[in-house]
Design a protein around this motif. Structure first.
Motif, mmCIF file in Angstrom:
data_model
loop_
_atom_site.group_PDB
_atom_site.id
_atom_site.type_symbol
_atom_site.label_atom_id
_atom_site.label_comp_id
_atom_site.label_asym_id
_atom_site.label_seq_id
_atom_site.Cartn_x
_atom_site.Cartn_y
_atom_site.Cartn_z
ATOM 1 N N LEU A 231 -4.792 48.530 15.275
ATOM 2 C CA LEU A 231 -3.808 47.866 14.422
ATOM 3 C C LEU A 231 -4.105 46.378 14.309
ATOM 4 C CD1 LEU A 231 -1.183 47.892 12.797
ATOM 5 C CD2 LEU A 231 0.073 47.625 14.951
ATOM 6 N N ALA A 234 -7.012 45.955 12.026
ATOM 7 C CA ALA A 234 -6.637 46.203 10.631
ATOM 8 C C ALA A 234 -5.875 45.016 10.054
ATOM 9 C CB ALA A 234 -5.799 47.470 10.538
ATOM 10 N N LEU A 235 -5.016 44.391 10.858
ATOM 11 C CA LEU A 235 -4.271 43.224 10.384
ATOM 12 C C LEU A 235 -5.205 42.046 10.113
ATOM 13 C CD1 LEU A 235 -1.106 43.329 12.689
ATOM 14 C CD2 LEU A 235 -1.164 43.643 10.202
ATOM 15 N N ARG A 243 -1.143 39.852 5.236
ATOM 16 C CA ARG A 243 -0.838 39.908 6.669
ATOM 17 C C ARG A 243 0.498 39.214 6.978
ATOM 18 N NH1 ARG A 243 -5.211 38.212 8.193
ATOM 19 N NH2 ARG A 243 -4.769 36.005 8.483
ATOM 20 N N LEU A 283 -3.795 49.521 5.881
ATOM 21 C CA LEU A 283 -3.637 49.751 7.313
ATOM 22 C C LEU A 283 -3.802 51.232 7.652
ATOM 23 C CD1 LEU A 283 -0.655 47.480 8.436
ATOM 24 C CD2 LEU A 283 -3.083 47.166 8.891
ATOM 25 N N LYS A 284 -3.212 52.098 6.850
ATOM 26 C CA LYS A 284 -3.300 53.544 7.109
ATOM 27 C C LYS A 284 -4.735 54.016 7.060
ATOM 28 C CE LYS A 284 1.337 54.891 5.550
ATOM 29 N NZ LYS A 284 2.117 55.673 4.558
ATOM 30 N N THR A 286 -7.421 52.260 7.618
ATOM 31 C CA THR A 286 -8.177 51.743 8.765
ATOM 32 C C THR A 286 -7.836 52.501 10.039
ATOM 33 O OG1 THR A 286 -8.182 49.538 7.763
ATOM 34 C CG2 THR A 286 -8.660 49.674 10.120
#
Length: 289
Positions: A231, A234-235, A243, A283-284, A286
């Motif tokens: 996470l 990904a951010l 972000r 995000l999903k 990644t």
């Protein structure tokens, strides 16, 4: 059997025999009874001067009174020594609160406190499952058996008569009669003695708790660390605005609204929603990779 009375943060020990109930009762009944003048003088000394010796004499002189009350509750199957001990606690509370200027004897004032402590002890220990929790149920617990005119279940007329006499609902009388007629059943019962394979039937015998399995705990810990790491990566891969929107909308303690962020970036709330949706989609992907 020893008792301590706390008077204004000072502890008063009562010097009576311990370990033998008969000796205790004999010693309690050997203490002289106080007349009204003696009792008043001791109570004044306690209230005015916090005289612990006066408190001790007041308690000692009324221990026989507690024993007589406790004997009236022998039918509940609890040890007499325990009942007396709880009654003594009530007596000590009464002595601590007794006002000699009211004009009543200590024994009349203390009866409420003694019975209250004994009642509470009986309700806590009579059965594993508590049978009386409300005021009406407590009243029925200590009075229903005496009100019944015969053995067996009460008929409707008897139920209505008891309910009217005690000031409770007939439904409460029926429920308490059912509770009093029941009995505790062991949770860890075994099968019949006639069975060759006698097994426990309680869920504890065949249900396992896997929440503390070391392997599962370690696995969950590794998974959490991996997810948290992915996470964060990904951010970092997002642009600064995306972000910031996600952190403000989902990770901040005081979460921002779409309109708050729209005002910050000088765009519409709908545009902020679109940017948030696109960032979540990234995000999903990644995290799923």
């Amino acid at each position: 059997m020893t008792q301590d009375l706390v008077v204004k943060n000072q502890t008063l020990a009562l010097p009576l025999p311990t370990g033998n109930l008969d000796q205790y009762i004999q010693a309690a009944f050997s203490v002289p009874v106080l007349n009204a003048a003696e009792e008043h003088n001791l109570a004044v000394r306690l209230r005015r001067d916090n005289d612990l010796d006066a408190a001790r004499q007041l308690v000692m002189a009324h221990l026989r009174f507690v024993i007589r009350i406790a004997r009236g509750y022998n039918g509940y199957g609890l040890a007499l020594g325990d009942l007396i001990q709880e009654g003594n606690i009530g007596l000590m509370k009464a002595v601590k609160r007794f006002d000699p200027d009211v004009g009543v004897r200590l024994v009349s004032f203390a009866v409420h406190w003694v019975r209250a402590e004994i009642h509470e002890f009986i309700l806590r220990n009579w059965r594993i499952v508590k049978v009386a929790t409300t005021k009406a149920q407590r009243k029925l617990f200590f009075n229903l058996r005496g009100k019944k005119q015969r053995l067996g279940w009460m008929n409707r007329a008897e139920v209505d008569a008891v309910a009217e006499d005690l000031g409770v609902k007939p439904e409460t009388v029926l429920e308490m009669e059912s509770r009093l007629s029941g009995h505790d059943i062991g949770y860890d019962l075994t099968g019949s003695d006639e069975d060759e394979d006698t097994r426990h039937v309680a869920p504890a015998a065949y249900l396992t708790d896997e929440s503390n399995d070391p392997a599962l705990v370690a696995e969950q810990h590794d998974w959490d660390n991996q997810t948290r790491s992915k996470l964060q990566d990904a951010l970092v891969a997002l642009d600064d605005r995306s972000r910031d929107i996600l952190e403000a909308r989902w990770l901040a303690e005081n979460k921002a609204t779409l309109h708050d962020l729209a005002a910050r970036y000088g765009v519409s709330a709908e545009r902020i929603r679109q940017l948030e949706k696109n960032a979540i989609g990234k995000l999903k992907k990644t995290l799923a990779a």
